[in-house]
Enzyme design. Structure first.
Site, PDB file in Angstrom:
ATOM      1  CB  ALA A  20      -5.979   2.140  -8.126  1.00 21.38           C
ATOM      2  CG  ASP A  43      -7.240   3.960  -2.362  1.00 19.84           C
ATOM      3  OD1 ASP A  43      -6.234   4.574  -1.979  1.00 19.84           O
ATOM      4  OD2 ASP A  43      -7.241   2.806  -2.455  1.00 19.84           O
ATOM      5  CE  LYS A  86      -6.274  -0.946  -0.775  1.00 23.20           C
ATOM      6  NZ  LYS A  86      -6.133   0.216  -1.703  1.00 23.20           N
ATOM      7  CB  SER A  90       1.320   3.866   5.387  1.00 23.45           C
ATOM      8  OG  SER A  90       0.689   3.728   4.198  1.00 23.45           O
TER       9      SER A  90
HETATM   10  P1  NAP Z   1      -4.625  -4.424  -9.432  1.00 26.31           P
HETATM   11  O1  NAP Z   1      -5.969  -4.742  -8.806  1.00 26.31           O
HETATM   12  O2  NAP Z   1      -3.713  -5.541  -9.666  1.00 26.31           O
HETATM   13  O3  NAP Z   1      -4.812  -4.079 -11.099  1.00 26.31           O
HETATM   14  C1  NAP Z   1      -3.980  -4.007 -11.840  1.00 26.31           C
HETATM   15  C2  NAP Z   1      -4.403  -3.228 -13.185  1.00 26.31           C
HETATM   16  O4  NAP Z   1      -3.446  -3.025 -14.016  1.00 26.31           O
HETATM   17  C3  NAP Z   1      -5.429  -4.120 -13.949  1.00 26.31           C
HETATM   18  O5  NAP Z   1      -6.163  -3.283 -14.657  1.00 26.31           O
HETATM   19  C4  NAP Z   1      -4.572  -4.748 -14.914  1.00 26.31           C
HETATM   20  O6  NAP Z   1      -5.188  -5.310 -16.254  1.00 26.31           O
HETATM   21  C5  NAP Z   1      -3.617  -3.910 -15.275  1.00 26.31           C
HETATM   22  N1  NAP Z   1      -2.149  -4.155 -15.694  1.00 26.31           N
HETATM   23  C6  NAP Z   1      -1.235  -4.730 -15.046  1.00 26.31           C
HETATM   24  N2  NAP Z   1      -0.559  -5.277 -15.791  1.00 26.31           N
HETATM   25  C7  NAP Z   1      -0.611  -4.780 -17.139  1.00 26.31           C
HETATM   26  C8  NAP Z   1       0.114  -4.664 -18.418  1.00 26.31           C
HETATM   27  N3  NAP Z   1       1.423  -5.441 -18.608  1.00 26.31           N
HETATM   28  N4  NAP Z   1      -0.498  -4.379 -19.480  1.00 26.31           N
HETATM   29  C9  NAP Z   1      -1.713  -3.658 -19.551  1.00 26.31           C
HETATM   30  N5  NAP Z   1      -2.450  -3.673 -18.236  1.00 26.31           N
HETATM   31  C10 NAP Z   1      -1.669  -4.026 -17.272  1.00 26.31           C
HETATM   32  O7  NAP Z   1      -3.798  -3.193  -8.913  1.00 26.31           O
HETATM   33  P2  NAP Z   1      -4.346  -1.703  -8.124  1.00 26.31           P
HETATM   34  O8  NAP Z   1      -4.321  -1.933  -6.689  1.00 26.31           O
HETATM   35  O9  NAP Z   1      -5.564  -1.444  -8.943  1.00 26.31           O
HETATM   36  O10 NAP Z   1      -3.025  -0.856  -8.483  1.00 26.31           O
HETATM   37  C11 NAP Z   1      -2.942  -0.275  -9.787  1.00 26.31           C
HETATM   38  C12 NAP Z   1      -1.812   0.668  -9.703  1.00 26.31           C
HETATM   39  O11 NAP Z   1      -2.042   1.798  -8.986  1.00 26.31           O
HETATM   40  C13 NAP Z   1      -0.544   0.101  -8.984  1.00 26.31           C
HETATM   41  O12 NAP Z   1       0.412   0.645  -9.598  1.00 26.31           O
HETATM   42  C14 NAP Z   1      -0.502   0.880  -7.701  1.00 26.31           C
HETATM   43  O13 NAP Z   1       0.850   1.013  -6.756  1.00 26.31           O
HETATM   44  C15 NAP Z   1      -1.142   1.976  -7.791  1.00 26.31           C
HETATM   45  N6  NAP Z   1      -2.036   2.450  -6.744  1.00 26.31           N
HETATM   46  C16 NAP Z   1      -1.625   3.894  -6.240  1.00 26.31           C
HETATM   47  C17 NAP Z   1      -2.139   4.220  -4.989  1.00 26.31           C
HETATM   48  C18 NAP Z   1      -1.818   5.674  -4.758  1.00 26.31           C
HETATM   49  O14 NAP Z   1      -2.252   6.040  -3.518  1.00 26.31           O
HETATM   50  N7  NAP Z   1      -1.004   6.204  -5.352  1.00 26.31           N
HETATM   51  C19 NAP Z   1      -3.241   3.648  -4.389  1.00 26.31           C
HETATM   52  C20 NAP Z   1      -3.798   2.330  -4.998  1.00 26.31           C
HETATM   53  C21 NAP Z   1      -3.216   1.920  -6.332  1.00 26.31           C
HETATM   54  P3  NAP Z   1      -5.492  -6.707 -16.296  1.00 26.31           P
HETATM   55  O15 NAP Z   1      -7.043  -6.628 -15.707  1.00 26.31           O
HETATM   56  O16 NAP Z   1      -5.977  -6.979 -17.888  1.00 26.31           O
HETATM   57  O17 NAP Z   1      -4.760  -7.802 -15.551  1.00 26.31           O
END
Ligand code: NAP
Length: 291
Positions: A145, A116, A79, A30
């Site tokens: 997300a 987001d 958050k 950021s």
């Molecule tokens: P989070 O709260 O940790 O959630 C992770 C999600 O991914 C959960 O649904 C989890 O499933 C799933 N997951 C993780 N490993 C997996 C696997 N091996 N197989 C299947 N499902 C799997 O993370 P988050 O903050 O939501 O972020 C998720 C992604 O979005 C990240 O890559 C992050 O960098 C990206 N993101 C991007 C932005 C942007 O501005 N571009 C903003 C926010 C987040 P379970 O519930 O089964 O563990």
């Protein structure tokens, strides 16, 4: 070549302080894009990473007012944790239960926002003219997300929101929460392997799992379940060109990458803090120079 705004910046008594609180925050991208937004808008602001131990979240949030900060981003794991220390919440922040941006108003009140969620739909509208009202939105994942994306789809009037998550119970909990807040929206929770035959074909597929960050990750969804003509967005931004985006484009979907979402959520935060328009191209260019 555009100079790195941080190398030419002069910080003085009237510089507006911005930053990001998280634990850890060393990896944050950021500062590069927010410094670029400030330089492009001619706003005198400095944006710094602020590592805040989870035991000190309340002290840090209260300190923003005391130190005269104009605002901060909030990242993992704070958050949801900052909410009790804020004076006001936007509809998104309250409904989602997570704040990714805090605005310190001139009267000192601390306002929590979640950029987001609007970022996702602002990209889909601008790039593809997509409006979720009356449509089916498939969200892959049930983490932070995914929660923001699914909640905002219902908030914008989606007819059906399908949540497909590896851990079905987490998807069901999220679905129940959205159903309670938006009774007019049909909300389904399924495991990714049981989507076929149990959910309507989606108009938009939002990839909000962490899958795709590692080179050997499997695809988060079988390509056959991606309907040609639908649109797709991947939240993963490192790498930018994920296997999911490749599969979606190969199937004939129009797709936007996670860097667009990163820039858009940051741009919306910048606009909240400063009231000045954010130059998204300058922000994305700064990210490209700061890999
Ligand atoms: P989070 O709260 O940790 O959630 C992770 C999600 O991914 C959960 O649904 C989890 O499933 C799933 N997951 C993780 N490993 C997996 C696997 N091996 N197989 C299947 N499902 C799997 O993370 P988050 O903050 O939501 O972020 C998720 C992604 O979005 C990240 O890559 C992050 O960098 C990206 N993101 C991007 C932005 C942007 O501005 N571009 C903003 C926010 C987040 P379970 O519930 O089964 O563990």
């Amino acid at each position: 070549m555009t100079p790195d705004p941080r190398s030419t910046q002069r910080i003085g008594g009237s510089t507006r302080m911005l930053g990001v609180i998280g634990w850890p925050v060393a990896h944050t991208r950021s500062p590069a894009m927010q410094s670029a937004a400030a330089a492009a808008a001619g706003v005198d602001a400095a944006y710094v990473p602020l590592p805040v131990h989870p035991d000190l979240v309340g002290d840090a949030v209260r300190g923003l007012r005391a130190l005269g900060f104009a605002g901060v981003n909030v990242t993992i794991p704070h958050k949801p944790a900052v909410i009790p220390f804020l004076d006001e919440l936007s509809d998104e922040a309250r409904g989602i239960g997570a704040v990714n941006s805090i605005v310190v108003r001139e009267d000192g009140r601390l306002c929590g926002h979640n950029t987001d969620a609007p970022a996702v739909y602002s990209i889909l509208r601008r790039r593809f003219g997509f409006d979720p009202a009356g449509r089916t939105v498939l969200v892959l994942g049930a983490g932070g997300a995914a929660r923001a994306s699914a909640w905002k789809a219902a908030h914008l009037g989606a007819a059906c929101v399908v949540i497909a998550n590896r851990t079905l119970e987490k998807g069901e909990t999220l679905a129940a929460d959205i159903r309670r807040q938006f009774p007019a929206t049909e909300v389904l929770a399924l495991s990714p392997s049981s989507l076929a035959g149990h959910a309507p074909p989606p108009d938009a597929v939002l990839q909000m799992t962490s899958l795709g960050m590692k080179p050997d990750d499997p695809l988060p969804i079988a390509p056959a379940l991606l309907p040609p003509g639908a649109i797709a967005l991947d939240g993963v931004y490192a790498p930018v060109n994920t296997a999911f985006l490749g599969a979606a484009r190969e199937r004939g979907l129009q797709a936007a990458d996670g860097l667009e979402m990163l820039v858009e959520q940051g741009a919306l935060a910048f606009e909240l803090w400063t009231g000045s328009p954010a130059d998204r191209n300058a922000m994305r260019a700064a990210l490209a120079m700061d890999p």
